[in-house]
Write a protein that holds these residues in place. Structure first.
Motif, PDB file in Angstrom:
ATOM      1  N   TYR A  11       0.861  -1.323   0.179  1.00  0.00           N
ATOM      2  CA  TYR A  11      -0.064   0.111   0.084  1.00  0.00           C
ATOM      3  C   TYR A  11       0.902   1.318   0.062  1.00  0.00           C
ATOM      4  N   LEU A  12       0.728   2.268  -0.887  1.00  0.00           N
ATOM      5  CA  LEU A  12       1.769   3.378  -1.008  1.00  0.00           C
ATOM      6  C   LEU A  12       0.841   4.646  -0.999  1.00  0.00           C
ATOM      7  N   GLU A  13       0.968   5.507   0.027  1.00  0.00           N
ATOM      8  CA  GLU A  13       0.157   6.717   0.011  1.00  0.00           C
ATOM      9  C   GLU A  13       1.124   7.668  -0.304  1.00  0.00           C
ATOM     10  N   THR A  14       0.773   8.809  -1.059  1.00  0.00           N
ATOM     11  CA  THR A  14       1.605   9.902  -1.474  1.00  0.00           C
ATOM     12  C   THR A  14       1.124  11.188  -0.862  1.00  0.00           C
ATOM     13  N   PHE A  15       2.169  11.859  -0.444  1.00  0.00           N
ATOM     14  CA  PHE A  15       1.741  13.129   0.059  1.00  0.00           C
ATOM     15  C   PHE A  15       2.401  14.213  -0.603  1.00  0.00           C
ATOM     16  N   GLY A  16       2.171  15.463  -0.553  1.00  0.00           N
ATOM     17  CA  GLY A  16       3.002  16.684  -1.182  1.00  0.00           C
ATOM     18  C   GLY A  16       2.750  16.898  -2.721  1.00  0.00           C
ATOM     19  N   THR A  52       6.511  11.019   1.492  1.00  0.00           N
ATOM     20  CA  THR A  52       6.163  11.968   2.542  1.00  0.00           C
ATOM     21  C   THR A  52       6.629  13.547   1.819  1.00  0.00           C
ATOM     22  N   CYS A  53       5.949  14.537   2.453  1.00  0.00           N
ATOM     23  CA  CYS A  53       6.305  15.803   2.269  1.00  0.00           C
ATOM     24  C   CYS A  53       6.494  16.576   3.323  1.00  0.00           C
ATOM     25  N   SER A  54       7.502  17.499   3.330  1.00  0.00           N
ATOM     26  CA  SER A  54       8.058  18.316   4.486  1.00  0.00           C
ATOM     27  C   SER A  54       7.666  19.686   4.520  1.00  0.00           C
ATOM     28  N   VAL A  55       7.208  20.131   3.491  1.00  0.00           N
ATOM     29  CA  VAL A  55       7.084  21.700   3.158  1.00  0.00           C
ATOM     30  C   VAL A  55       6.155  22.509   4.075  1.00  0.00           C
ATOM     31  N   LEU A  58       1.999  20.932   8.749  1.00  0.00           N
ATOM     32  CA  LEU A  58       0.697  20.071   8.569  1.00  0.00           C
ATOM     33  C   LEU A  58       0.821  18.722   7.798  1.00  0.00           C
ATOM     34  N   ALA A  59       1.652  18.859   6.735  1.00  0.00           N
ATOM     35  CA  ALA A  59       2.023  17.709   5.786  1.00  0.00           C
ATOM     36  C   ALA A  59       2.500  16.583   6.759  1.00  0.00           C
ATOM     37  N   GLU A  60       3.818  17.051   7.585  1.00  0.00           N
ATOM     38  CA  GLU A  60       4.274  16.029   8.146  1.00  0.00           C
ATOM     39  C   GLU A  60       3.482  15.235   9.384  1.00  0.00           C
ATOM     40  N   GLN A  61       2.605  16.280   9.974  1.00  0.00           N
ATOM     41  CA  GLN A  61       1.615  15.636  10.996  1.00  0.00           C
ATOM     42  C   GLN A  61       0.688  14.647  10.364  1.00  0.00           C
ATOM     43  N   LYS A  62       0.251  14.747   9.206  1.00  0.00           N
ATOM     44  CA  LYS A  62      -0.431  13.587   8.749  1.00  0.00           C
ATOM     45  C   LYS A  62       0.431  12.197   8.613  1.00  0.00           C
ATOM     46  N   VAL A  63       1.564  12.401   8.391  1.00  0.00           N
ATOM     47  CA  VAL A  63       2.351  11.160   8.259  1.00  0.00           C
ATOM     48  C   VAL A  63       2.548  10.615   9.549  1.00  0.00           C
ATOM     49  N   ARG A  64       2.968  11.604  10.583  1.00  0.00           N
ATOM     50  CA  ARG A  64       3.138  11.037  11.852  1.00  0.00           C
ATOM     51  C   ARG A  64       1.891  10.345  12.448  1.00  0.00           C
ATOM     52  N   SER A  65       0.589  10.765  12.087  1.00  0.00           N
ATOM     53  CA  SER A  65      -0.447  10.146  12.909  1.00  0.00           C
ATOM     54  C   SER A  65      -0.587   9.088  11.934  1.00  0.00           C
ATOM     55  N   ARG A  66      -0.280   8.637  10.709  1.00  0.00           N
ATOM     56  CA  ARG A  66      -0.255   7.497  10.008  1.00  0.00           C
ATOM     57  C   ARG A  66       0.721   6.338  10.769  1.00  0.00           C
ATOM     58  N   LEU A  67       2.133   6.998  11.017  1.00  0.00           N
ATOM     59  CA  LEU A  67       2.799   6.089  11.711  1.00  0.00           C
ATOM     60  C   LEU A  67       2.548   5.675  13.165  1.00  0.00           C
ATOM     61  N   VAL A  82       7.072  -1.266   7.198  1.00  0.00           N
ATOM     62  CA  VAL A  82       6.497   0.112   6.969  1.00  0.00           C
ATOM     63  C   VAL A  82       7.827   1.124   6.463  1.00  0.00           C
ATOM     64  N   GLY A  83       7.577   1.693   5.633  1.00  0.00           N
ATOM     65  CA  GLY A  83       8.521   2.510   4.752  1.00  0.00           C
ATOM     66  C   GLY A  83       8.199   4.041   4.868  1.00  0.00           C
ATOM     67  N   VAL A  84       8.985   4.934   5.143  1.00  0.00           N
ATOM     68  CA  VAL A  84       9.055   6.296   4.827  1.00  0.00           C
ATOM     69  C   VAL A  84       9.782   6.842   3.704  1.00  0.00           C
ATOM     70  N   LEU A  85       9.379   7.376   2.408  1.00  0.00           N
ATOM     71  CA  LEU A  85      10.045   7.676   1.477  1.00  0.00           C
ATOM     72  C   LEU A  85       9.833   9.135   1.401  1.00  0.00           C
ATOM     73  N   GLY A  86      10.630  10.122   0.302  1.00  0.00           N
ATOM     74  CA  GLY A  86      10.513  11.304   0.383  1.00  0.00           C
ATOM     75  C   GLY A  86      11.125  12.007   1.339  1.00  0.00           C
ATOM     76  N   CYS A  87      10.574  13.654   1.110  1.00  0.00           N
ATOM     77  CA  CYS A  87      11.088  14.764   1.670  1.00  0.00           C
ATOM     78  C   CYS A  87      11.188  14.476   3.236  1.00  0.00           C
ATOM     79  N   MET A  88      10.124  13.938   3.909  1.00  0.00           N
ATOM     80  CA  MET A  88      10.513  13.760   5.461  1.00  0.00           C
ATOM     81  C   MET A  88      11.381  12.777   6.013  1.00  0.00           C
ATOM     82  N   ALA A  89      11.562  11.801   5.204  1.00  0.00           N
ATOM     83  CA  ALA A  89      12.710  10.846   5.560  1.00  0.00           C
ATOM     84  C   ALA A  89      14.170  11.710   5.271  1.00  0.00           C
TER      85      ALA A  89
END
Ligand code: SAH
Ligand code: SF4
Ligand code: F3S
Length: 568
Positions: A11-16, A52-55, A58-67, A82-89
């Motif tokens: 399952y891959l969810e994309t933010f940003g 993930t997105c770090s801009v 709020l964008a990071e909060q969403k990921v933190r809650s998923r984690l 569980v994998g974190v890809l992208g800017c927040m990583a």
């Protein structure tokens, strides 16, 4: 599903931003080639990935809650990966592993080519470990690929770019995936260092892809049925490729000497003798991939717009009259503090020039300008904010993405400028600007009423998609589910009723006001990126319309959402 299969289901969810959407598409292609399959629900997956997105925080909060949710799930399913890809990583780095023990894989945007190997390793290690050895289990499966502070060093930069280029080049283009529209990256990273922005540190230094690769990709996409291409980069119009050159840490091309055997006799050539500018690139794609009926690009930087680009846009009928060129603020003081490198006067001069080249409403080709604005940046006064409102009125933007300033650790503003605009003031300014932009968008939308515009059909309208989801939920729950729109009961799905998603292969019997005339509503975009909704003609399957360009007469407008009627 067997335990083995589960580890191959992702399952891959994309933010940003769109850049992340494209990265996700490329990662999915690479994982598919290794036998992984994708599911729409995280619960059905043995591997859960977040791009993930770090801009903004709020964008990071969403990921933190998923984690957080994944940590709970992992207690019951320790073999979940569980994998974190992208800017927040990239931004959080290895710290994230301490904060979120549920995370097994981290992969920054500059390392995505390594993602398939990381995942394979994680899955394999997991399978070879005993589940009762909790500690070893938790530690050993962890895989990291981050650029860290090497991302702006020239040696690693060129190497990283080469391997990343392979990921773009290996793109699998399948006609079913794209719905007629695709992104193509032209530039990676950013060198502008706006003081509020994390992107230069998460995406690294600016690198330009070779034009031959870009043109080839566009041609392959066109062959696969793509008719709309959006070129991507943080500052696309800064694109410049010096053939045979290496790139220094500051993104400046370093000419390299070489030998040319052109014309039968050898001579020394210096890189830099042949340069592909952004204007050249647009012209080449327009000429060499004529199957692309709509070519657009995001995001443009106000300072870098030469007349050469505007002239190519004017002379190329398949290049959209659309510019997404964020102003960020209407105050020179704030722009300077943001390190944007232009003044309000420069921005207005650019808009005037662009309109002179490209705004031809009487030929049915108005220029549409969109932007981004940050409100409540450090030190922004009421007077600064009034100037931003003034800029919006003067430019008459089609739309603006309006953001409250969010201080980001690691940026210059975070380190040096106090975040001194109170949250309530930021919120009020944000709401005020949204309201003002709404008025402007209403005016822009009204300008289209009565006109016939060519639109690219993207899919079911938002209303239709909601209806399909409700129908699917009713279908899944089996029977007797009341469907509501805005709290109002609009229909009952009785036992045996089916969904209109096509998943069950039968016709819908779900009713709601939009469907009362028996038509399915479609959503589409004009050349200038305005949304147009219209009814799919009776007897035509929506799928037969999606991915096509068709003429629609605009009958009404609400903001930049236009309502229209398909023309014969
Ligand atoms: N490269 C693009 C924008 C990339 S980020 C450009 O320069 O225009 C997308 C948008 O996010 C930016 O345009 C900006 O409006 C917003 N943004 C970036 N950093 C932000 C921050 N720290 N707080 C609030 N908004 C931010
Ligand atoms: Fe960020 Fe500025 Fe680069 Fe855009 S141009 S990505 S806002 S640093
Ligand atoms: Fe976000 Fe990274 Fe894009 S920070 S906006 S995903 S470049």
């Amino acid at each position: 599903m067997s335990a083995g299969d589960r580890h191959k289901s992702v399952y891959l969810e994309t933010f940003g931003c769109q850049m992340n959407e494209l990265d996700s598409e490329l990662v999915m292609g690479a994982l598919r080639a290794l036998g992984y399959g994708f599911v729409h629900e995280p619960d059905a997956a043995g591997v859960v990935l977040y791009n993930t997105c770090s801009v903004r925080d709020l964008a990071e909060q969403k990921v933190r809650s998923r984690l957080g949710e994944m940590a709970v799930r992992k207690r019951k399913e320790p073999d979940l990966v569980v994998g974190v890809l992208g800017c927040m990583a990239e931004r959080d780095g290895a710290k994230m592993l301490h904060k979120f023990p549920a995370v097994d894989i981290m992969c920054g945007p500059g390392e995505l080519d390594k993602m398939p190997a990381l995942l394979d390793n994680a899955v394999r290690t997991r399978q070879s470990l005993r589940a009762d050895d909790d500690d070893a289990w938790a530690r050993s499966a962890r895989q990291l690929a981050l650029q860290g502070d090497t991302s702006r060093r020239s040696g690693t930069l060129a190497a990283a770019s080469d391997t990343l280029e392979m990921l773009d080049l290996s793109r699998s283009v399948s006609p079913i995936d794209h719905g007629g529209s695709a992104y193509v990256r032209i530039t990676r990273g950013c060198n502008k260092f706006c003081t509020y922005c994390v992107v230069p540190s998460t995406r690294g230094a600016e690198m330009h892809r070779p034009p031959d690769h870009i043109v080839e990709e566009c041609k392959r996409l066109a062959d696969a049925g793509v008719i709309e291409v959006t070129l991507l980069g943080q500052t696309v119009n800064h694109y410049r490729f010096e053939h045979g050159a290496a790139v220094r840490v500051d993104g400046v091309m370093q000419p390299q000497k070489g030998r040319s055997h052109k014309g039968g006799h050898a001579r020394d050539v210096y890189a830099g003798e042949r340069v592909t500018t952004f204007a050249d690139l647009l012209r080449r794609i327009h000429e060499e991939a004529p199957g692309i009926q709509r070519l657009r690009f995001v995001t443009s930087y106000p300072r870098d717009f030469g007349d050469d680009v505007l002239a190519v846009m004017r002379d190329s009928p398949r290049i959209c009259r659309y510019l997404h060129c964020p102003a960020q603020s209407g105050s020179d003081v704030v722009l300077a503090r943001m390190n944007r490198g232009y003044t309000v006067g420069d921005y207005l001069e650019f808009v005037e020039r662009a309109r002179a080249f490209l705004d031809e409403p009487e030929q049915g080709r108005p220029l549409s300008i969109a932007g981004d604005v940050i409100v409540g940046f450090c030190g922004e006064t009421d007077a600064d904010f009034e100037q931003t409102k003034d800029l919006l009125r003067r430019v008459k933007f089609k739309n603006n993405f309006i953001f409250k300033y969010s201080p980001r650790p690691g940026t210059t503003a975070f380190d040096r400028l106090p975040d001194d605009v109170p949250e309530q003031v930021k919120r009020d300014r944000c709401n005020e600007l949204i309201a003002l932009q709404q008025e402007i968008s209403d005016e822009v939308g009204q300008g289209y009423v009565g006109q016939t515009v060519d639109v690219f059909v993207q899919g079911l309208s938002a209303v239709e998609t909601k209806r399909a989801k409700r129908a699917q939920a009713a279908h899944q729950h089996g029977n007797g589910v009341a469907l509501t729109i805005g709290g109002r009961s609009v229909g009952e799905a009785d036992e045996g009723d089916c969904c209109d998603t096509g998943a069950c292969g039968c016709a819908t019997s779900v009713q709601d006001p939009g469907a009362a005339n028996g038509h399915i509503q479609l959503t589409s975009r004009t050349d200038g990126d305005l949304i147009v909704v219209f009814d799919c003609p009776a007897g035509t399957a929506p799928d037969a319309m999606i991915g096509r360009i068709v003429p629609v007469r605009v009958t009404s407008a609400k903001g930049i959402t236009l309502q229209g009627v398909l023309q014969p």
